[in-house]
Design a protein around this motif. Structure first.
Motif, mmCIF file in Angstrom:
data_model
loop_
_atom_site.group_PDB
_atom_site.id
_atom_site.type_symbol
_atom_site.label_atom_id
_atom_site.label_comp_id
_atom_site.label_asym_id
_atom_site.label_seq_id
_atom_site.Cartn_x
_atom_site.Cartn_y
_atom_site.Cartn_z
ATOM 1 N N VAL A 60 51.170 57.810 26.091
ATOM 2 C CA VAL A 60 49.819 57.559 26.596
ATOM 3 C C VAL A 60 49.440 56.099 26.321
ATOM 4 C CG1 VAL A 60 47.368 58.104 26.260
ATOM 5 C CG2 VAL A 60 49.053 59.955 26.385
ATOM 6 N N HIS A 61 49.809 55.601 25.099
ATOM 7 C CA HIS A 61 49.500 54.207 24.788
ATOM 8 C C HIS A 61 50.243 53.265 25.700
ATOM 9 C CE1 HIS A 61 47.999 55.572 20.690
ATOM 10 N NE2 HIS A 61 46.988 55.042 21.326
ATOM 11 N N ILE A 62 51.514 53.589 25.961
ATOM 12 C CA ILE A 62 52.290 52.726 26.865
ATOM 13 C C ILE A 62 51.616 52.716 28.241
ATOM 14 C CG2 ILE A 62 54.507 52.451 28.058
ATOM 15 C CD1 ILE A 62 55.848 53.573 25.514
ATOM 16 N N GLY A 63 51.117 53.891 28.661
ATOM 17 C CA GLY A 63 50.405 53.989 29.945
ATOM 18 C C GLY A 63 49.182 53.090 29.941
ATOM 19 N N GLU A 64 48.423 53.135 28.831
ATOM 20 C CA GLU A 64 47.200 52.326 28.746
ATOM 21 C C GLU A 64 47.519 50.829 28.762
ATOM 22 O OE1 GLU A 64 45.381 53.859 25.260
ATOM 23 O OE2 GLU A 64 44.538 55.577 26.310
ATOM 24 N N LEU A 65 48.593 50.489 28.012
ATOM 25 C CA LEU A 65 48.998 49.089 27.940
ATOM 26 C C LEU A 65 49.431 48.598 29.330
ATOM 27 C CD1 LEU A 65 49.538 46.859 25.798
ATOM 28 C CD2 LEU A 65 51.891 47.647 25.743
ATOM 29 N N THR A 66 50.240 49.418 29.995
ATOM 30 C CA THR A 66 50.701 49.072 31.349
ATOM 31 C C THR A 66 49.496 48.853 32.246
ATOM 32 O OG1 THR A 66 52.498 50.605 30.989
ATOM 33 C CG2 THR A 66 52.211 49.836 33.233
ATOM 34 N N SER A 67 48.546 49.776 32.124
ATOM 35 C CA SER A 67 47.392 49.696 32.998
ATOM 36 C C SER A 67 46.579 48.429 32.715
ATOM 37 C CB SER A 67 46.598 50.986 32.819
ATOM 38 O OG SER A 67 45.270 50.764 32.742
ATOM 39 N N ARG A 68 46.465 48.048 31.436
ATOM 40 C CA ARG A 68 45.697 46.845 31.095
ATOM 41 C C ARG A 68 46.394 45.586 31.602
ATOM 42 N NH1 ARG A 68 44.451 48.042 25.692
ATOM 43 N NH2 ARG A 68 45.902 46.485 24.931
ATOM 44 N N ILE A 69 47.717 45.536 31.371
ATOM 45 C CA ILE A 69 48.453 44.333 31.794
ATOM 46 C C ILE A 69 48.408 44.193 33.317
ATOM 47 C CG2 ILE A 69 50.735 43.230 31.905
ATOM 48 C CD1 ILE A 69 51.347 44.655 29.201
ATOM 49 N N THR A 70 48.705 45.303 34.008
ATOM 50 C CA THR A 70 48.740 45.215 35.473
ATOM 51 C C THR A 70 47.354 44.875 36.016
ATOM 52 O OG1 THR A 70 48.580 47.611 35.487
ATOM 53 C CG2 THR A 70 50.733 46.690 35.954
ATOM 54 N N HIS A 71 46.323 45.455 35.392
ATOM 55 C CA HIS A 71 44.966 45.187 35.844
ATOM 56 C C HIS A 71 44.657 43.689 35.726
ATOM 57 C CE1 HIS A 71 40.583 45.003 35.514
ATOM 58 N NE2 HIS A 71 40.624 45.993 36.390
ATOM 59 N N ASP A 72 45.028 43.093 34.580
ATOM 60 C CA ASP A 72 44.739 41.679 34.354
ATOM 61 C C ASP A 72 45.565 40.757 35.247
ATOM 62 O OD1 ASP A 72 42.984 42.533 32.523
ATOM 63 O OD2 ASP A 72 44.135 41.977 30.753
ATOM 64 N N MET A 73 46.689 41.274 35.736
ATOM 65 C CA MET A 73 47.523 40.432 36.606
ATOM 66 C C MET A 73 46.946 40.306 38.018
ATOM 67 S SD MET A 73 51.260 41.745 35.466
ATOM 68 C CE MET A 73 52.155 41.153 36.872
ATOM 69 N N ARG A 74 45.996 41.185 38.359
ATOM 70 C CA ARG A 74 45.488 41.159 39.736
ATOM 71 C C ARG A 74 44.698 39.890 40.041
ATOM 72 N NH1 ARG A 74 42.889 46.859 41.169
ATOM 73 N NH2 ARG A 74 41.689 46.340 39.336
ATOM 74 N N ASN A 75 43.904 39.396 39.076
ATOM 75 C CA ASN A 75 43.076 38.218 39.365
ATOM 76 C C ASN A 75 43.903 36.970 39.654
ATOM 77 O OD1 ASN A 75 40.816 39.706 39.276
ATOM 78 N ND2 ASN A 75 40.340 39.222 37.147
ATOM 79 N N PRO A 76 44.867 36.611 38.746
ATOM 80 C CA PRO A 76 45.682 35.438 39.095
ATOM 81 C C PRO A 76 46.434 35.611 40.410
ATOM 82 C CG PRO A 76 46.383 36.420 36.983
ATOM 83 C CD PRO A 76 45.137 37.102 37.384
ATOM 84 N N LEU A 77 46.851 36.842 40.694
ATOM 85 C CA LEU A 77 47.573 37.055 41.957
ATOM 86 C C LEU A 77 46.659 36.839 43.162
ATOM 87 C CD1 LEU A 77 49.913 40.135 41.549
ATOM 88 C CD2 LEU A 77 50.529 37.839 42.273
ATOM 89 N N THR A 78 45.400 37.262 43.010
ATOM 90 C CA THR A 78 44.450 37.064 44.113
ATOM 91 C C THR A 78 44.279 35.572 44.380
ATOM 92 O OG1 THR A 78 43.314 39.019 43.339
ATOM 93 C CG2 THR A 78 42.126 37.668 44.915
ATOM 94 N N VAL A 79 44.240 34.772 43.297
ATOM 95 C CA VAL A 79 44.103 33.314 43.459
ATOM 96 C C VAL A 79 45.325 32.773 44.214
ATOM 97 C CG1 VAL A 79 43.959 31.122 42.218
ATOM 98 C CG2 VAL A 79 42.686 33.086 41.381
ATOM 99 N N ILE A 80 46.532 33.222 43.814
ATOM 100 C CA ILE A 80 47.760 32.754 44.488
ATOM 101 C C ILE A 80 47.718 33.119 45.971
ATOM 102 C CG2 ILE A 80 50.281 33.036 44.625
ATOM 103 C CD1 ILE A 80 50.248 33.511 41.564
ATOM 104 N N ILE A 81 47.334 34.361 46.264
ATOM 105 C CA ILE A 81 47.304 34.817 47.666
ATOM 106 C C ILE A 81 46.274 34.007 48.459
ATOM 107 C CG2 ILE A 81 46.703 36.760 49.188
ATOM 108 C CD1 ILE A 81 47.822 38.612 46.924
ATOM 109 N N ASN A 82 45.057 33.887 47.902
ATOM 110 C CA ASN A 82 43.998 33.212 48.657
ATOM 111 C C ASN A 82 44.316 31.742 48.909
ATOM 112 O OD1 ASN A 82 42.619 35.543 48.792
ATOM 113 N ND2 ASN A 82 41.160 35.054 47.169
#
Ligand code: ATP
Ligand code: MG
Length: 261
Positions: free
Chosen positions: A49-71
């Motif tokens: 469950v912790h690994i799931g939470e960690l994965t979810s936090r990391i992936t969530h935080d990666m979305r903003n920089p990716l949006t900047v790259i895409i835009n």
């Protein structure tokens, strides 16, 4: 720092998944692995469950920089059409495509590990499809036909967009060249039925029953989470999704009355 030390298999039961599913967890640290080997199964589950939470936090935080790259890569391509040479423009398009792919995979992982409540509202199918098609990278030689009818759908629009992005992207990848994607819709007294048909080569008969399973993929760079996310989302809307060949057709059935799982 995280490094791949070993591939370990856990059995995980999720409330929205009826059968036990085999999840391969990679990327845990040495200490994590040695700990989980010594502990009782329940503590192993907690760790998962912790690994799931960690994965979810990391992936969530990666979305903003990716949006900047895409835009920015999209903007530079648009604004510099006459200033940059062909090769540079191609390289920018490649950056944009790959970043979009990564963004979609992150959405799949997040959708798989996180289950926030659905925000149900009335939306027209055309509005949902237009937005999805605008944002999807399709080759010019793939023609996408949207349905003549335009039923209203009670859904969480962000989630339903993920479903269509996944289904259309899969169809485009299967066609790999010239072809067509036809989307049809009809209503019955109880349901809205949407069919997404493509002119690609179809799914091998022995794979038909497996395509909705998490981590099933026949692609070299696929995560195999796309269709399993689609199934989760549709089932949370109390709908169904199925697939058949000749031609490859994914059929979604959504209830016309508001209800969620
Ligand atoms: N329209 C299609 N035509 C042919 N095969 C398909 C189609 N859609 C899905 N598949 C098959 O189902 C598999 C699972 O699809 P899914 O979307 O879950 O994962 P993926 O596309 O392989 O990877 P990801 O979506 O995570 O990038 C695919 O690898 C492919 O073999
Ligand atoms: Mg996919």
């Amino acid at each position: 720092m995280y490094k791949i030390v070993q591939r370990t298999e856990f059995w995980l039961t999720r409330s929205n998944i009826t059968k036990k599913q085999k999840i391969q967890v990679i990327g845990a640290s040495d200490s994590v692995m040695s700990d989980s080997r010594q502990k009782e199964p329940e503590q192993g589950h907690d760790r998962l469950v912790h690994i799931g939470e960690l994965t979810s936090r990391i992936t969530h935080d990666m979305r903003n920089p990716l949006t900047v790259i895409i835009n920015y890569s999209t903007m530079i391509q648009k604004n510099s059409k006459n200033k940059l040479d062909k090769k540079s423009l191609e390289q920018l398009a490649l950056i944009e495509n790959e970043a979009r792919k990564m963004y979609r995979q992150i959405e799949d992982v997040l959708n798989y590990v996180k289950l926030p409540p659905l925000k149900l509202q009335n939306h027209s199918l055309h509005d949902i499809l237009k937005k999805v098609i605008e944002n999807i990278q399709t080759a010019d030689d793939v023609e996408i036909q949207i349905p003549k009818t335009n039923p209203q759908i009670i859904c969480d629009i962000d989630k339903l967009e993920i479903v269509f992005v996944n289904l259309i992207t899969n169809a485009v990848e299967a066609i790999s060249g010239e072809g067509s994607i036809t989307i049809n819709a009809k209503t019955t007294p109880d349901d809205v039925i949407i069919e997404i048909e493509d002119s690609g080569p179809g799914i091998a008969e022995e794979d038909l029953a497996k395509v909705f399973e998490p981590l099933f993929t026949t692609k070299q760079s696929g995560t195999g989470l796309g269709l399993s996310s689609c199934k989760n989302i549709i089932e949370r809307h109390r709908g169904t999704i199925s697939v058949k060949n000749n031609p490859t057709t994914f059929t979604i059935k959504l209830p016309r009355r508001e209800s969620t799982v």
